[in-house]
Design an enzyme around this catalytic site. Structure first.
Site, PDB file in Angstrom:
ATOM      1  N   ASN A   1      41.749  40.211  25.831  1.00 49.79           N
ATOM      2  CA  ASN A   1      42.178  41.990  26.235  1.00 49.79           C
ATOM      3  C   ASN A   1      43.540  42.389  25.252  1.00 49.79           C
ATOM      4  OD1 ASN A   1      43.039  44.086  26.549  1.00 49.79           O
ATOM      5  ND2 ASN A   1      41.881  44.337  28.536  1.00 49.79           N
TER       6      ASN A   1
ATOM      7  N   HIS B   1      36.638  48.794  23.406  1.00 55.34           N
ATOM      8  CA  HIS B   1      37.247  47.508  23.457  1.00 55.34           C
ATOM      9  C   HIS B   1      37.008  47.121  24.783  1.00 55.34           C
ATOM     10  CE1 HIS B   1      41.031  46.586  25.882  1.00 55.34           C
ATOM     11  NE2 HIS B   1      40.892  47.675  27.248  1.00 55.34           N
TER      12      HIS B   1
ATOM     13  N   CYS C   1      45.294  50.711  27.817  1.00 54.25           N
ATOM     14  CA  CYS C   1      44.667  50.107  26.291  1.00 54.25           C
ATOM     15  C   CYS C   1      43.254  51.408  25.615  1.00 54.25           C
ATOM     16  CB  CYS C   1      43.487  49.466  27.353  1.00 54.25           C
ATOM     17  SG  CYS C   1      44.180  48.238  28.180  1.00 54.25           S
TER      18      CYS C   1
HETATM   19  N1  COA Z   1      40.243  31.793  38.341  1.00 59.07           N
HETATM   20  C1  COA Z   1      39.094  31.087  39.231  1.00 59.07           C
HETATM   21  N2  COA Z   1      38.654  32.121  40.204  1.00 59.07           N
HETATM   22  C2  COA Z   1      39.257  33.026  39.965  1.00 59.07           C
HETATM   23  C3  COA Z   1      39.894  33.914  39.177  1.00 59.07           C
HETATM   24  C4  COA Z   1      40.401  32.989  37.739  1.00 59.07           C
HETATM   25  N3  COA Z   1      40.855  32.992  37.272  1.00 59.07           N
HETATM   26  N4  COA Z   1      40.549  35.142  39.301  1.00 59.07           N
HETATM   27  C5  COA Z   1      39.596  35.333  40.730  1.00 59.07           C
HETATM   28  N5  COA Z   1      39.086  34.175  41.004  1.00 59.07           N
HETATM   29  C6  COA Z   1      38.235  34.296  42.425  1.00 59.07           C
HETATM   30  C7  COA Z   1      39.330  35.202  43.253  1.00 59.07           C
HETATM   31  O1  COA Z   1      39.570  34.505  43.902  1.00 59.07           O
HETATM   32  C8  COA Z   1      37.273  35.165  44.173  1.00 59.07           C
HETATM   33  O2  COA Z   1      37.623  34.027  45.135  1.00 59.07           O
HETATM   34  P1  COA Z   1      37.196  34.509  46.273  1.00 59.07           P
HETATM   35  O3  COA Z   1      36.032  34.917  46.476  1.00 59.07           O
HETATM   36  O4  COA Z   1      37.655  32.731  47.118  1.00 59.07           O
HETATM   37  O5  COA Z   1      38.887  35.153  46.701  1.00 59.07           O
HETATM   38  C9  COA Z   1      36.547  35.180  43.647  1.00 59.07           C
HETATM   39  O6  COA Z   1      37.014  34.557  42.436  1.00 59.07           O
HETATM   40  C10 COA Z   1      35.696  36.587  43.299  1.00 59.07           C
HETATM   41  O7  COA Z   1      36.990  37.410  42.520  1.00 59.07           O
HETATM   42  P2  COA Z   1      36.569  38.921  42.217  1.00 59.07           P
HETATM   43  O8  COA Z   1      37.914  40.039  41.860  1.00 59.07           O
HETATM   44  O9  COA Z   1      35.703  39.476  43.305  1.00 59.07           O
HETATM   45  O10 COA Z   1      36.015  38.863  40.709  1.00 59.07           O
HETATM   46  P3  COA Z   1      34.784  39.605  39.520  1.00 59.07           P
HETATM   47  O11 COA Z   1      33.072  39.239  39.323  1.00 59.07           O
HETATM   48  O12 COA Z   1      35.797  40.695  39.849  1.00 59.07           O
HETATM   49  O13 COA Z   1      35.731  39.025  38.665  1.00 59.07           O
HETATM   50  C11 COA Z   1      37.013  40.248  36.924  1.00 59.07           C
HETATM   51  C12 COA Z   1      36.859  39.814  38.404  1.00 59.07           C
HETATM   52  C13 COA Z   1      39.076  40.078  36.662  1.00 59.07           C
HETATM   53  C14 COA Z   1      36.923  38.873  35.493  1.00 59.07           C
HETATM   54  C15 COA Z   1      36.602  41.574  36.904  1.00 59.07           C
HETATM   55  O14 COA Z   1      36.225  42.026  38.086  1.00 59.07           O
HETATM   56  C16 COA Z   1      36.464  42.104  35.978  1.00 59.07           C
HETATM   57  O15 COA Z   1      36.358  41.728  34.490  1.00 59.07           O
HETATM   58  N6  COA Z   1      37.045  43.129  35.451  1.00 59.07           N
HETATM   59  C17 COA Z   1      37.710  44.216  34.504  1.00 59.07           C
HETATM   60  C18 COA Z   1      38.865  43.793  34.647  1.00 59.07           C
HETATM   61  C19 COA Z   1      39.151  44.452  33.027  1.00 59.07           C
HETATM   62  O16 COA Z   1      38.674  44.386  31.935  1.00 59.07           O
HETATM   63  N7  COA Z   1      40.814  45.007  32.968  1.00 59.07           N
HETATM   64  C20 COA Z   1      41.795  45.279  32.265  1.00 59.07           C
HETATM   65  C21 COA Z   1      40.886  46.512  32.200  1.00 59.07           C
HETATM   66  S1  COA Z   1      41.234  47.664  29.918  1.00 59.07           S
END
Ligand code: COA
Length: 321
Positions: free
Chosen positions: A272, A242, A108
């Site tokens: 993204n 980004h 990215c």
């Molecule tokens: N819809 C519904 N529930 C979802 C889900 C979705 N699309 N994705 C994950 N969940 C659930 C998980 O399974 C988890 O459930 P559980 O507690 O029963 O296991 C719960 O939501 C929390 O998951 P978690 O991964 O802890 O959520 P989070 O608050 O960290 O949010 C992201 C997840 C991916 C949105 C967040 O971590 C993020 O934005 N990270 C950066 C990602 C990024 O930008 N990547 C590219 C970089 S270049």
């Protein structure tokens, strides 16, 4: 360097959060609250090189530069249908240019890495005009049954034309190797000597770790380049970050104690798009008449690698009519 033209191109098909909730266990509410994303464009009938060509032609037209005047084409790309030839070579042929062309992969962060390389070429006198394209199709590497990753990404292409100038005030690129938090392993053919083929794809990500790295590297990089350029946040018209996730952008803005109006976003519409997000947002600002000569912009990106980069530059192009 100076940016003299911008362009972008998106796939026709849009996929809303509600569309996704029809085949995976997710909801519009969850995706909007955790990411700010409402919809994304994904490749269906078109190909990535078509989008890249379209973005390139628009940027060249905006710059008033002919394909035959280009000295280099650099394409930031993580993955596309062809491993070889490079996407830059394919696009060069499609737009009618015969200059050297190559791809660069810094995930990215690729657009800012490519800017860094282009700056060296322009400064050394090796080039007068460089076409820099970001083109990405992350929809082709995610598992569409994995709600933790597929909801985040979208496809697209965006391009800028660069020429000589002293508008780039500071740039910092970095890489800290970590191949376990965000990676995609491609399929390679088995050989008589290597039978390992099963561990290829899809994209794997530890969202929480990526979130933390993104915030800390972006804050560090932006502070560094502002300091290097002798500027403060009050001097900055726009922080073009980004567009990975609205929560990451809000977090960075709050830490930075900056104004919301200084942080334009479009992740709501496109998700993204990897290294495309910054030139795509820049093109929207340019074509939307939001940029004035003398505006100071900060770009900041982060991604798999773990790579990150930031730069400060002055916008010195006439407003788009
Ligand atoms: N819809 C519904 N529930 C979802 C889900 C979705 N699309 N994705 C994950 N969940 C659930 C998980 O399974 C988890 O459930 P559980 O507690 O029963 O296991 C719960 O939501 C929390 O998951 P978690 O991964 O802890 O959520 P989070 O608050 O960290 O949010 C992201 C997840 C991916 C949105 C967040 O971590 C993020 O934005 N990270 C950066 C990602 C990024 O930008 N990547 C590219 C970089 S270049």
């Amino acid at each position: 360097m100076r940016i003299i033209g911008t362009g972008s191109s998106l796939p026709k098909k849009t996929v809303t959060n509600d569309d996704l909730s029809r085949f995976i266990d997710t909801s519009d509410e969850w995706i909007r609250e955790r990411t700010g994303i409402g919809e994304r464009h994904v490749i269906s009938t078109e190909s990535l090189d078509e989008l890249a060509m379209d973005a390139a032609n628009k940027a060249l037209e905006d710059a008033g530069v002919l394909p035959t005047q280009l000295d280099y084409i650099i394409c930031s790309n993580m993955v596309n249908e062809y491993v070889t030839p490079s996407l830059a070579s394919i696009v060069g042929g499609r737009i009618g240019s015969q200059c050297p062309a190559f791809d660069l992969n810094a995930a990215c962060t690729g657009f800012l890495y490519a800017m860094d390389v282009a700056e060296v070429m322009l400064k050394s006198g090796r080039a007068e005009y460089i076409l820099l394209i970001s083109a990405e199709e992350p929809s082709r590497i995610v598992d569409w049954n994995d709600r933790r990753t597929c909801v985040l990404f979208g496809d697209g292409a965006a391009a800028v034309v660069l020429t000589k100038g002293d508008e780039l005030k500071a740039i910092k690129v970095s890489s800290k190797s970590n191949k376990s938090v965000l990676y995609y392993k491609r399929h390679l053919e088995p050989t008589p000597f290597v039978m390992r083929t099963k561990d290829a794809g899809p994209l794997c990500m530890n969202g929480k770790e990526v979130f933390k790295s993104a915030v800390s590297s972006s804050l560090r990089d932006m502070r560094y380049v502002l300091n290097k350029a002798g500027l403060t946040k009050e001097n900055i018209t726009y922080f073009v970050l980004h567009q990975a996730n609205l929560r990451i952008i809000d977090f960075i803005r709050e830490h930075f104690e900056a104004d919301a109006a200084q942080f334009p976003t479009n992740v709501e519409k496109y998700g993204n798009t990897s290294s495309v997000t910054i030139p795509l947002l820049l093109d929207e600002l340019n074509r939307g008449g939001k940029l004035r000569k003398g505006d100071i912009l900060v770009f900041s990106a982060f991604g798999a690698g773990f790579t990150s980069a930031a730069c400060v530059l002055e916008w010195n192009k006439s407003a788009k009519e």
